[in-house]
Design a protein around this motif. Structure first.
Motif, PDB file in Angstrom:
ATOM      1  N   HIS A 153       0.832  -1.218   0.000  1.00  0.00           N
ATOM      2  CA  HIS A 153       0.000   0.000   0.000  1.00  0.00           C
ATOM      3  C   HIS A 153       0.861   1.261   0.000  1.00  0.00           C
ATOM      4  N   LYS A 154       2.107   1.116   0.407  1.00  0.00           N
ATOM      5  CA  LYS A 154       2.993   2.276   0.562  1.00  0.00           C
ATOM      6  C   LYS A 154       4.320   1.971  -0.099  1.00  0.00           C
ATOM      7  N   ARG A 156       8.681   3.159   0.336  1.00  0.00           N
ATOM      8  CA  ARG A 156       9.701   3.969   1.003  1.00  0.00           C
ATOM      9  C   ARG A 156      11.050   3.671   0.363  1.00  0.00           C
TER      10      ARG A 156
END
Ligand SMILES: NC(=O)c1ccc[n+]([C@@H]2O[C@H](COP(=O)([O-])OP(=O)(O)OC[C@H]3O[C@@H](n4cnc5c(N)ncnc54)[C@H](OP(=O)(O)O)[C@@H]3O)[C@@H](O)[C@H]2O)c1
Length: 250
Positions: A153-154, A156
């Motif tokens: 979902h993310k 980094r």
């Protein structure tokens, strides 16, 4: 005073007698899910490469069989399906949990390791889905469950590769959920944040330290979430469930 045999309480074991296939069951989340489900009287087919660990779990419970192998092998999923049908006559849940994590900045990541991760996290997940989907469609019933990640979902830094593999499975499941909406087949993604397992064993510093997470999830925490999703009545589907440590500031 009540006498006679103590009968199992049906409400205590709502999934008793159901059949589940679990990949990545030799370690971490998959092993915890196997223990949770076996204790809840679910019949199991376990998969992983470390046979001794699968055998150790199978020894502890009735109705647990296992298959050793690499999930990337083209026929692994069909062999698991055959095994479930041969031993238990049916399969109700197909849990695709096996995966690896390889990190690095895009300019420095080891491309061979990245491709190996894509093969297990994505190719094997698609093959597994394809095989069990066909069977579940024939039966008009069944539940496909994938362990994805909050990184589905993310994104980094240093996680472009891993997050990409997990986004791929979230996308697969979202399309599949829509395609299956008028059928009796369900599909769910369980997306944990940091879990204390062997997944990060190659890192010098555990991510809980580098990311300042005081209490990562345990594998049992995620197994509880998987079990909860499985226990929902047939008219309810949980397509995505993100489970995070409270102080995982992602
Ligand atoms: N730990 C976390 O922080 C975290 C967070 C979010 C999501 N997840 C996801 O959760 C899932 C389980 O990971 P985990 O944390 O429990 O890690 P783990 O303890 O390292 O377990 C990974 C499992 O995958 C199996 N596996 C790996 N490559 C395989 C292959 N080529 N063929 C067959 N089996 C293979 C391993 O079995 P063998 O080595 O015996 O083959 C092992 O059982 C993964 O999909 C991971 O991406 C983990």
């Amino acid at each position: 005073m009540v006498t006679g045999p103590v009968l199992p309480d049906a409400t205590a074991y709502p999934l008793a007698g159901r059949v589940a296939v679990i990949t990545g069951a030799s370690s971490g989340i998959g092993m915890a899910a196997a223990e949770k489900l076996a204790a809840a009287r679910v019949k199991l087919v376990l998969h992983g490469r470390r046979a001794a660990r699968l055998a150790a779990t199978a020894q502890k419970f009735p109705d647990v069989v296992w298959l050793e192998g690499d999930l990337v092998d083209g026929d692994a999923a069909s062999r698991l399906l055959e095994m479930a049908l041969k031993h238990f006559g049916t399969v109700n849940y197909a849990i695709n949990n096996a995966g690896i994590n390889h990190t690095g900045t895009i300019d420095q990541i080891d491309l061979d390791l990245l491709c190996q991760m894509v093969r297990i996290n994505v190719e094997a997940a698609y093959r597994f889905t394809y095989t069990f989907l066909k069977h579940f469609q024939q039966e008009n019933s069944g539940h496909l469950i994938h362990t994805t990640s909050v990184m589905g979902h993310k994104v980094r830094e240093t996680a472009g590769g891993y997050a990409g593999t997990k986004h791929a499975i979230e996308a697969l499941c979202e399309a599949l959920r829509i395609e299956l909406a008028r059928s009796g087949v369900r599909v769910s993604c369980i997306a944990p944040g940091l879990v204390r397992t062997e997944l990060h064993r190659d890192l010098d510093v555990h991510p809980s330290v580098s990311r300042n997470i005081s209490r990562p999830l345990s594998a049992a925490d995620v197994a509880d979430a998987i079990y909860w999703v499985m226990c929902q009545p047939a008219h309810i589907n949980i397509p995505q469930l993100v489970v995070l440590p409270q102080d995982h500031a992602i």
